[in-house]
Design an enzyme around this catalytic site. Structure first.
Site, PDB file in Angstrom:
ATOM      1  N   GLU A   8      23.581  -6.537   8.773  1.00  0.00           N
ATOM      2  CA  GLU A   8      22.987  -5.639   9.766  1.00  0.00           C
ATOM      3  C   GLU A   8      23.450  -5.928  11.181  1.00  0.00           C
ATOM      4  OE1 GLU A   8      21.346  -6.590   7.226  1.00  0.00           O
ATOM      5  OE2 GLU A   8      20.573  -4.736   6.383  1.00  0.00           O
TER       6      GLU A   8
ATOM      7  N   HIS B 229       8.633  -5.264   3.533  1.00  0.00           N
ATOM      8  CA  HIS B 229       9.148  -3.902   3.499  1.00  0.00           C
ATOM      9  C   HIS B 229       8.177  -2.916   4.111  1.00  0.00           C
ATOM     10  CE1 HIS B 229      11.931  -5.629   0.562  1.00  0.00           C
ATOM     11  NE2 HIS B 229      12.725  -4.629   0.880  1.00  0.00           N
TER      12      HIS B 229
END
Lengths: 518, 431
Positions: free
Chosen positions: A146, A215
């Site tokens: 990322e 998440h």
């Protein structure tokens, strides 16, 4: 990274989405006429049973005009008001894809990069089919890095491309925080304005269905302090497409927050091209009694609560703030000035969330207009638990919203029952005033009566004293009064002899009596 | 000839033997006929060169010793590595770097500039060696030790000095400072304060090049050179970018300025395998080691790497062994480094070495070099005067440049955009 829950493309979610109430139906003026208000209820009631609430799709609104923004922008209103075509129905992720595809068609510098965006079509299918159409370089499948691929997007943007960087889950962008904060937000400034960074960073976030703590993160609260970026959150297919297009066209770096549970919302959107203004909020339901500010998924919890509130006699004004950074203080301010009460409903944590900033902004700017403290309902400051029951308790539920509204509105006797109007409130105030003046008059009357009775008592008890006293006063005040005058009142003549009729005796033989007579 | 550039003199950091070669040199998607590339995995002597040339065809190795190419050139055409013009250009650039940095130190101690200032003394060969081969549209990405990279790339000394003084006329309007030297005109992409955060940006610039070529079908041969240090090579961003650059075959050159020290942390204490060039082949790109105190050697390696990138053959990792003569920054007392080590590298001063080379090879006279030095001194003095005379930024500059589109400050309570407030341009508006 751990596995992502995939949402089937066609499956409707178990979340019942609530569309914005068509404001044209609720256009009845908010004057004090009770009859108008009850008419409104009837309208709302029929809506409640048929279309707007409780249905699993927004299909029924097909023929109704779409909600214009509170602050009308040319693009929006033009699209919705001049729409002659019926529009087309799609799901939210398809709306995002449509917006993205249109922008990629329009400008060849727009490209996408992220994990599984190309061949896989995106973990939530937002980029489905784009790699086939535009090629592997324009829809780039990156390795799992990322920080590096976000930085790569930023570097590419500095040299003229317009990348759309996808975080497979917004939480993963925590790994890209260095690039987002230092480079994305600051490079335009530290380069003295030489380089622009027109990137869009997007991805799904928020609390889903038992996805676990990591998440289920709300990154908007972490990113909000970064200078130089804008943050927007979409909540309907209409604004999803509009915001996606606006974000891509913007010269600023924009972070677009989507929500995992909203991807399967269905709505009919215009066929014409349109964009949604990045800095504006959306009026979902105009009202009079209280302003409810919300965004993303919580919008639907609020609308569900609104149904209950309307049945209880409240009239909430619901605004989807959409622009998380900066806040649209104009729309929010106008609402606060109208309703004087604010409730913020958000999914962020209580500490340091968007709601906390919004509370501060409202208190700072509109303090004088508030009749009650700003209340903010946020998620608990806990990692989101896996267990369904626990997860439900971490986020704000509609019942809590209803309770909060009731609490806020009970302050000054506003709207407790059906039919409450503004005139009733003022009448009560007048009655109160009357009661106060009555009490004052009563005390005065009692005081006066007391004085009079006391006087009479003294008069009766001390009558002789008072009389002589009064005569004495009269005598002293009379200028003609001569104390030697005897004939004024014989009965009270103090100088008359005690034996009144005693004649004088001349034949007195006693020569010792010395009566001198000359 | 016994000069510092004698081909047999190789800095002895790579004592490898033949048996290790095959393991280290991974087969990469390169045509067997690719030109010999620099940067061998073996320590080479004159004798081994023949063995290498023979095995080249069969092994398809893209990496060759630095000295081999140098030797080859010298043996084939019997000429020098550089022409007179090139030599003077290189000399001038290195003198500019050195004088400028010395002046920075002076100005810092006089209180004209503040904060963190990291000087490049001793490493000029790397900057000059690479950047003087680039065109204006090629990009350079650096770290906080970026003054000389900016100067080599073409940013004027005035602009850099003004930026250091925090004046409006600085290359970033005084908003960036020592660690953020940017120039759109010269494609200097910064200047980054955190180590490693510039490498992804460089990768993006290289990606943009490839994109233009392959998607927009433009004629684009621009390459990107990313400079960073030995400390950065233990950072995740470095490896992530090596992977992506090799994967997408981006036109980028990763240049490691290994000066053996990361503030006070010796490279040997921080790294499990100190040979950084070896990490290139692990990702599928050539890894080259070169003497970073020798501008001509650096230049040779750079030529090959840049040509490779322009041809679309992908990235290269070049490790330049170099040394900084001063501390990490002007605030660093520099007590940990051994005096003997410093002396050893001071004897290999790149400027002195180039001067010696130019004079011994009759490329330039003493007087010419002196005049260059004088010219540069004047230039740097003039830059200081310019910076001194420039104005400080006004309040109005505070809110500019935060957003490219200032509508990003949002809509105020009165319904207007904050940037439309007349006080916005004064820098006093509420945002």
């Amino acid at each position: 990274m751990s596995a992502i829950l995939l949402q089937g493309a066609g499956a409707a979610t178990s979340l019942s989405p609530f569309n914005s109430i068509d404001s044209s139906k609720l256009v009845a003026p908010s004057r004090s006429s009770l009859s108008v208000r009850s008419k409104r209820y009837i309208v709302a009631g029929s809506d409640g049973t048929n279309k707007s609430f409780g249905s699993s799709s927004l299909v029924a609104r097909r023929s109704e005009p779409l909600i214009p923004n509170a602050v009308a922008t040319k693009a929006d209103t033009a699209a919705s008001s001049t729409s002659s075509k019926p529009g087309h129905e799609l799901l939210l992720f398809e709306a995002l894809q449509e917006g993205l595809e249109e922008e990629m068609d329009r400008d060849p510098h727009v490209c996408v990069m992220g994990e599984d965006v190309g061949h896989y079509g995106g973990s939530y299918k937002v980029t489905k089919g784009l790699a086939d159409k535009f090629g592997d370089l324009r829809v780039l499948d990156t390795p799992i890095c990322e920080n590096a691929f976000t930085g790569m997007g930023i570097g590419a943007a500095m040299i003229g491309l317009r990348p759309v960087i996808e975080g497979m889950n917004m939480g993963f962008l925590l790994l890209a925080f260095n690039q987002i904060s230092n480079n994305c937000g600051m490079l335009h400034y530290t380069s003295g304005g030489q380089f622009t960074i027109p990137v869009v960073i997007r991805g799904p976030g928020g609390v889903g269905r038992q996805l676990g703590a990591e998440h289920s993160q709300r990154l908007e609260s972490y990113f909000q302090s970064i200078p130089g970026i804008q943050m927007v959150a979409c909540s309907t297919p209409y604004n999803a497409k509009g915001l996606m297009k606006a974000a891509i066209r913007s010269e600023n770096p924009v972070i677009l927050f989507e929500h995992v549970l909203l991807y399967n919302l269905k709505e009919t959107i215009p066929d014409e091209e349109y964009i949604c203004n990045l800095e504006e909020a959306e009026m979902v339901r105009p009202g009079e009694h209280i302003t409810i500010l919300t965004y993303s998924r919580m919008r639907y919890h609020v609308m569900q609560a609104a149904k209950t509130l309307v049945n209880k006699g409240y009239d909430p004004e619901v605004i989807d703030i959409r622009s998380l950074k900066p806040f649209d203080l104009y729309t929010i301010g106008n609402s606060v000035k109208k309703t004087h009460r604010v409730l913020i409903v958000e999914e962020c944590m209580r500490t340091g969330g968007i709601g906390a900033s919004l509370t501060a902004a409202i208190n700072e700017n509109f303090h004088d207009y508030l009749d009650a403290p700003v209340m903010c309902l946020s998620s608990q400051d806990v990692p989101t638990p896996y267990a369904g029951t626990l997860e439900e308790w971490t986020v704000v539920q509609p019942a809590q919203i209803v309770t909060a509204v009731e609490q806020l509105c009970q302050g000054t006797g506003r709207v407790k029952q059906r039919g409450g109007t503004e005139s009733e409130a003022s009448e009560k105030e007048r009655e109160k005033e009357r009661k106060i003046s009555m009490a004052a008059i009563t005390s005065a009357v009692i005081a006066i009566a007391g004085i009079i009775l006391g006087w009479i008592t003294i008069e009766l008890a001390c009558k002789p004293c008072l009389e002589s006293g009064r005569e004495a006063i009269d005598r002293s005040l009379n200028p003609d009064y001569d104390p030697d005058d005897q004939d004024v009142d014989t009965s009270s003549d103090v100088r008359s002899p005690l034996i009144p009729n005693h004649p004088p005796d001349n034949s007195d033989p006693d020569p010792s009596t010395a009566i001198k007579s000359v | 000839m016994a000069t510092a550039f004698a081909p047999t003199k190789l800095t002895a950091t790579v004592p490898l033997h033949g048996s290790q070669e095959n393991r280290l040199l991974l087969p990469i998607r390169l045509a067997p006929s690719s030109s010999s590339f620099l940067g061998s995995t073996r320590s080479l002597t004159v004798n081994s060169s023949r063995r290498l040339n023979h095995s080249n065809a069969t092994r398809r190795s893209p990496v060759v010793a630095v000295q081999e190419v140098v030797k080859e050139k010298q043996s084939t055409n019997n000429s020098l590595l550089i022409t007179k013009e090139e030599g003077l250009e290189l000399y001038e650039d290195m003198i500019l770097g050195r004088s400028f940095e010395d002046m920075c130190a002076q100005m810092y101690y006089r209180g004209k500039m503040f904060g963190f200032v990291h000087l490049y003394n001793g490493q000029e060969a790397v900057s000059t060696g690479f950047i003087k081969l680039l065109t204006k549209s090629d990009s350079v990405v650096s770290t906080y030790r970026d003054h000389v990279h900016a100067l080599s790339k073409g940013v004027s000394a005035r602009a850099v000095m003004s930026e250091l003084f925090g004046k409006v006329t600085g290359c970033c309007r005084g908003q960036g400072g020592s660690m953020h030297m940017f120039s759109k005109e010269h494609n200097m992409l910064g200047g980054f304060a955190f180590i490693g955060e510039g490498i992804p940006v460089a990768t993006g610039a290289a990606f943009s090049s490839k994109y233009r070529r392959e998607v927009l079908k433009q004629d684009c041969e621009d390459v990107t050179v990313a400079f960073f240090g030995d400390g950065t090579c233990n950072n995740g961003q470095f490896y992530e970018c090596l992977n992506m650059a090799a994967l997408y075959k981006l036109p980028i050159i990763f240049v490691v300025e290994n000066n053996l020290w990361a503030i006070g942390m010796s490279h040997l204490r921080a790294t499990s395998d100190p040979e950084i060039w070896k990490k290139g082949p692990a990702f599928g790109m050539p890894g080259v080691h070169v003497d970073g105190m020798d501008v001509l050697k650096v230049r040779e390696v750079a030529k090959e790497a840049v040509t490779r990138a322009r041809r679309g053959e992908g990235p290269t990792l070049v490790e330049c062994e170099t040394y900084r003569f001063r501390g990490h920054s002007l605030a660093d007392p520099d007590e940990l480094r051994d005096a003997a080590e410093k002396a050893k590298y001071a004897a290999r001063d790149p400027i002195a070495a180039l001067k010696k080379y130019l004079i011994e090879n009759k490329l330039a006279k003493e007087a010419e070099l002196k005049s260059i030095e004088k010219k540069i001194d004047e230039l740097v003095e003039e830059a200081v005067e310019f910076a001194d005379a420039s104005p400080q930024p006004g309040r109005s500059q505070l809110l500019e440049n935060v957003f490219a589109d200032p509508k990003g400050f949002g809509i105020g309570p009165d319904g207007r955009y904050r940037c439309e407030d007349p006080k916005f341009t004064e820098g006093t508006a509420q945002v």
